[in-house]
Design a protein around this motif. Structure first.
Motif, mmCIF file in Angstrom:
data_model
loop_
_atom_site.group_PDB
_atom_site.id
_atom_site.type_symbol
_atom_site.label_atom_id
_atom_site.label_comp_id
_atom_site.label_asym_id
_atom_site.label_seq_id
_atom_site.Cartn_x
_atom_site.Cartn_y
_atom_site.Cartn_z
ATOM 1 N N LYS A 7 -41.025 21.452 35.706
ATOM 2 C CA LYS A 7 -42.012 20.365 35.668
ATOM 3 C C LYS A 7 -42.599 20.122 37.058
ATOM 4 C CE LYS A 7 -39.368 18.149 31.954
ATOM 5 N NZ LYS A 7 -38.468 17.035 31.616
ATOM 6 N N VAL A 8 -41.738 20.133 38.074
ATOM 7 C CA VAL A 8 -42.206 19.891 39.445
ATOM 8 C C VAL A 8 -43.153 21.005 39.888
ATOM 9 C CG1 VAL A 8 -41.474 19.751 41.867
ATOM 10 C CG2 VAL A 8 -40.238 18.460 40.102
ATOM 11 N N ARG A 9 -42.828 22.248 39.562
ATOM 12 C CA ARG A 9 -43.721 23.362 39.920
ATOM 13 C C ARG A 9 -45.091 23.192 39.266
ATOM 14 N NH1 ARG A 9 -39.083 26.565 39.392
ATOM 15 N NH2 ARG A 9 -39.657 27.135 37.247
ATOM 16 N N ALA A 26 -46.609 16.851 46.935
ATOM 17 C CA ALA A 26 -45.439 16.416 46.160
ATOM 18 C C ALA A 26 -44.425 15.770 47.094
ATOM 19 C CB ALA A 26 -44.812 17.610 45.447
ATOM 20 N N ARG A 27 -43.950 14.601 46.707
ATOM 21 C CA ARG A 27 -42.948 13.892 47.502
ATOM 22 C C ARG A 27 -41.793 13.494 46.593
ATOM 23 N NH1 ARG A 27 -47.175 10.077 50.881
ATOM 24 N NH2 ARG A 27 -47.978 11.727 52.253
ATOM 25 N N GLN A 28 -40.598 13.593 47.128
ATOM 26 C CA GLN A 28 -39.391 13.290 46.357
ATOM 27 C C GLN A 28 -38.741 12.018 46.867
ATOM 28 O OE1 GLN A 28 -35.207 15.543 45.046
ATOM 29 N NE2 GLN A 28 -36.512 16.427 46.623
ATOM 30 N N THR A 29 -38.318 11.158 45.938
ATOM 31 C CA THR A 29 -37.510 9.994 46.271
ATOM 32 C C THR A 29 -36.182 10.118 45.525
ATOM 33 O OG1 THR A 29 -38.190 8.552 44.433
ATOM 34 C CG2 THR A 29 -39.660 8.658 46.347
ATOM 35 N N HIS A 30 -35.309 9.122 45.702
ATOM 36 C CA HIS A 30 -34.046 9.132 44.981
ATOM 37 C C HIS A 30 -34.239 9.185 43.472
ATOM 38 C CE1 HIS A 30 -31.415 8.167 48.424
ATOM 39 N NE2 HIS A 30 -30.445 8.474 47.608
ATOM 40 N N VAL A 34 -43.235 12.204 43.142
ATOM 41 C CA VAL A 34 -44.565 11.607 43.200
ATOM 42 C C VAL A 34 -45.549 12.698 43.617
ATOM 43 C CG1 VAL A 34 -45.998 9.831 44.255
ATOM 44 C CG2 VAL A 34 -43.569 9.376 43.818
ATOM 45 N N PHE A 35 -46.653 12.800 42.889
ATOM 46 C CA PHE A 35 -47.651 13.841 43.121
ATOM 47 C C PHE A 35 -48.982 13.176 43.466
ATOM 48 C CE2 PHE A 35 -44.428 15.218 40.186
ATOM 49 C CZ PHE A 35 -44.002 16.424 40.742
ATOM 50 N N LEU A 36 -49.503 13.480 44.648
ATOM 51 C CA LEU A 36 -50.714 12.848 45.140
ATOM 52 C C LEU A 36 -51.863 13.857 45.163
ATOM 53 C CD1 LEU A 36 -48.100 11.880 47.139
ATOM 54 C CD2 LEU A 36 -49.839 10.209 47.761
ATOM 55 N N LYS A 43 -46.457 9.671 38.946
ATOM 56 C CA LYS A 43 -45.028 9.502 39.230
ATOM 57 C C LYS A 43 -44.212 9.995 38.039
ATOM 58 C CE LYS A 43 -43.438 5.745 41.251
ATOM 59 N NZ LYS A 43 -42.932 4.354 41.439
ATOM 60 N N LEU A 44 -43.306 10.928 38.303
ATOM 61 C CA LEU A 44 -42.398 11.488 37.308
ATOM 62 C C LEU A 44 -40.993 11.004 37.623
ATOM 63 C CD1 LEU A 44 -41.854 13.668 35.014
ATOM 64 C CD2 LEU A 44 -41.353 15.239 36.917
ATOM 65 N N LYS A 45 -40.380 10.291 36.709
ATOM 66 C CA LYS A 45 -39.022 9.800 36.939
ATOM 67 C C LYS A 45 -38.013 10.935 36.726
ATOM 68 C CE LYS A 45 -40.348 5.142 35.576
ATOM 69 N NZ LYS A 45 -40.556 4.680 36.962
ATOM 70 N N LYS A 46 -37.050 11.036 37.632
ATOM 71 C CA LYS A 46 -36.022 12.060 37.498
ATOM 72 C C LYS A 46 -35.081 11.715 36.339
ATOM 73 C CE LYS A 46 -35.717 13.237 42.440
ATOM 74 N NZ LYS A 46 -34.835 13.197 43.617
#
Length: 346
Positions: A7-9, A26-30, A34-36, A43-46
């Motif tokens: 999905k991230v790719r 693409a930025r990753q949080t906990h 998030v894709f800008l 925003k895609l929730k893990k």
């Protein structure tokens, strides 16, 4: 089964978006990816489960995407657009909002100019008192319109107790390197909390507690046009049940951490003018210390990841927050100071 990496790719490819996009960051949080793009944020929730949240199933991620949209419409109507399905066709191709079975959900937002976020403006020294007064007016009107949480008001007190317990458990771990600085401050905070609990309970019974934003920090305040507050805490309602003075005091303290100590009294005075019922300085000092210790804990949480990114940064920042918590009590035994009203650069 479409895994998170796939999905991230897909979402990192500019060709994946229905609107014209020439790039994706693409930025990753906990909790999310998030894709800008140029003018949109997705925003895609893990699919994660922590003690404080559960995004582990598709249904739960959809629910919390919809909650994020609903809650943020309160203070950022113009920014939060929709909840978008990520789908997979029978031949295994992913798409946004098209045909196929739904494999995930994303929150779609308009992208705000980063230069007009309050934290950036404060760092650049281009925030005026008029800007802060507009923020204060926006929040005061928001709280004034919110119904008092009397029946659920004890969720506030329960969350203070719960979070303070977790904060002590984490900050007190010697291996994280801050326990010597943190434990004396935590001891005072716990003692003050015990003393002040009847006053906080009285505020609950008086209808002073509302459902607020839940994570009111400078990086979530947009001071462009129209002014908005974004990124409300969506995953736990109990953390949004709060004393408005606690929430606004916290924003003021975070501004002080960025060198703008003058912001807090402006915000608190505005809130008092709209709502009345300002807590005494001892309660405000406890609120401030509690939030600063909580922020120190959240910094150290990064060190508990399997691979800790920038460990020296998080340790240093945690110690800064512990220092701010200590200052709230004029540590160890001086009387709590009145907030002053002087400021520079406004």
């Amino acid at each position: 089964m479409i895994d998170l990496a796939t999905k991230v790719r897909f979402l990192s490819d500019a060709r994946s978006y229905p609107h014209a996009a020439s790039f994706v960051v693409a930025r990753q949080t906990h909790m999310s990816w998030v894709f800008l793009t140029e003018d949109r944020v997705y925003k895609l929730k893990k699919p994660v489960r922590y003690p404080f949240l559960d995004f582990s199933t598709l249904d739960r991620r959809r629910f919390f995407c919809e909650e994020e949209l609903r809650l943020n419409k309160r203070l950022a109507t113009n920014t939060y657009c929709s909840v978008v399905p990520l789908r997979c066709t029978h031949d295994g191709r992913l798409n946004l909002g098209g045909q196929g079975r739904t494999v995930d959900w994303l929150v779609e937002m308009k992208r705000l100019p980063r230069a007009d976020l309050l934290d950036i403006r404060l760092r650049e020294g281009v925030v005026t008192e008029a800007d802060i007064r507009k923020v204060g007016e926006l929040m005061a009107e928001f709280y004034s319109a919110a119904p008092p949480e009397i029946e659920d008001g004890n969720l506030y007190l329960e969350s203070l107790i719960r979070e303070q317990t977790v904060t002590r458990a984490i900050l007190g771990q010697p291996r994280l390197g801050v326990s010597e600085a943190a434990l004396p401050v935590l001891d005072v905070a716990d003692e003050r909390f015990t003393q002040l609990t009847p006053r906080i309970q009285a505020r609950i019974e008086a209808g002073r507690i509302v459902e607020g934003h839940g994570d009111l920090r400078p990086e979530h305040v947009y001071i462009g046009t129209p002014m908005q507050v974004i990124d409300c805490l969506e995953f736990d309602r109990s953390l949004r049940i709060i004393d408005p003075y606690d929430e606004v005091n916290y924003l003021g303290l975070e501004c002080a951490m960025l060198g703008a100590g003058w912001v807090r009294p402006v915000l608190l005075d505005l809130l008092e003018a709209h709502l009345g019922g300002r807590p005494d300085d001892e309660v405000l000092a406890f609120y401030g210390s509690f939030r600063m210790l909580l922020r120190a804990r959240l910094c150290l949480a990064h060190l508990l990841d399997r691979v800790a990114r920038e460990p020296s940064r998080w340790s240093r920042l945690a110690l800064s927050y512990i220092g701010a918590a200590k200052e709230e009590f004029s540590f160890p035994s001086r009387p709590v100071r009145k907030l002053n009203h002087s400021h520079a650069g406004a």
